[in-house]
Write a protein that holds these residues in place. Structure first.
Motif, PDB file in Angstrom:
ATOM      1  N   UNK A 121       0.827  -1.205   0.000  1.00  0.00           N
ATOM      2  CA  UNK A 121       0.000   0.000   0.000  1.00  0.00           C
ATOM      3  C   UNK A 121       0.860   1.254   0.000  1.00  0.00           C
ATOM      4  N   UNK A 122       1.983   1.218   0.700  1.00  0.00           N
ATOM      5  CA  UNK A 122       2.888   2.371   0.720  1.00  0.00           C
ATOM      6  C   UNK A 122       3.523   2.573  -0.656  1.00  0.00           C
ATOM      7  N   UNK A 123       3.861   1.483  -1.335  1.00  0.00           N
ATOM      8  CA  UNK A 123       4.440   1.586  -2.679  1.00  0.00           C
ATOM      9  C   UNK A 123       3.433   2.137  -3.687  1.00  0.00           C
ATOM     10  N   UNK A 124       2.180   1.814  -3.490  1.00  0.00           N
ATOM     11  CA  UNK A 124       1.144   2.292  -4.411  1.00  0.00           C
ATOM     12  C   UNK A 124       0.787   3.756  -4.160  1.00  0.00           C
ATOM     13  N   UNK A 125       1.416   4.360  -3.192  1.00  0.00           N
ATOM     14  CA  UNK A 125       1.188   5.768  -2.923  1.00  0.00           C
ATOM     15  C   UNK A 125      -0.008   6.048  -2.048  1.00  0.00           C
ATOM     16  N   UNK A 126      -0.518   5.042  -1.413  1.00  0.00           N
ATOM     17  CA  UNK A 126      -1.665   5.243  -0.535  1.00  0.00           C
ATOM     18  C   UNK A 126      -1.193   5.914   0.747  1.00  0.00           C
TER      19      UNK A 126
END
Length: 139
Positions: A121-126
């Motif tokens: 989720x952090x990689x997806x920019x969330x």
């Protein structure tokens, strides 16, 4: 076995004690909570001297179903779960060391899954990768 977060307490005092949650005992052994409450716990507590009734862990008396209450949940000492005819309840859990290893392995896989989800989720920019609900204020 379907482990949950606080299903097993490992206590190292004079020897390693493994305490199994009532939820897991009911699930694996097929005993009702009512039977444990009305029969097993009552019988064990009556075998303990009255001076120890308020102790965090009830002392060893040699009777089966030694129990403790931790954080509002009942736990049973693995070594004092009966293992005789007709039910062999302790055998349903397997060997003590195998039970500990499986529980620790389950805990690690759960932690890894949680970490992996947060990382993705952090990689997806969330911005909300911890799953916290955010209030949206109209301006």
């Amino acid at each position: 076995m379907n482990f949950k977060h606080n299903d097993i307490i490992i206590r190292n005092e004079t020897k390693t004690e493994v305490w199994i949650s009532e939820r897991l005992v009911v699930e694996v052994c097929g005993i009702s909570e009512e039977t444990l409450r009305t029969t097993s716990r009552k019988r064990y507590k009556s075998s303990v001297p009255a001076t120890y009734h308020k102790a965090k862990y009830l002392p060893i008396t040699g009777k089966s179903w030694r129990w403790t209450k931790q954080n509002g949940q009942f736990y049973y000492d693995f070594d004092f779960i009966p293992n005789h005819k007709p039910n062999f309840y302790r055998e349903m859990f397997g060997d003590k060391q195998t039970l500990i290893d499986n529980y620790k392995k389950h805990g690690k896989t759960q932690d890894e899954k949680l970490f992996e989800n947060h990382f993705k989720m952090a990689l997806n920019g969330s911005r909300n990768f911890l799953g916290i609900k955010q209030k949206v204020f109209p301006f």
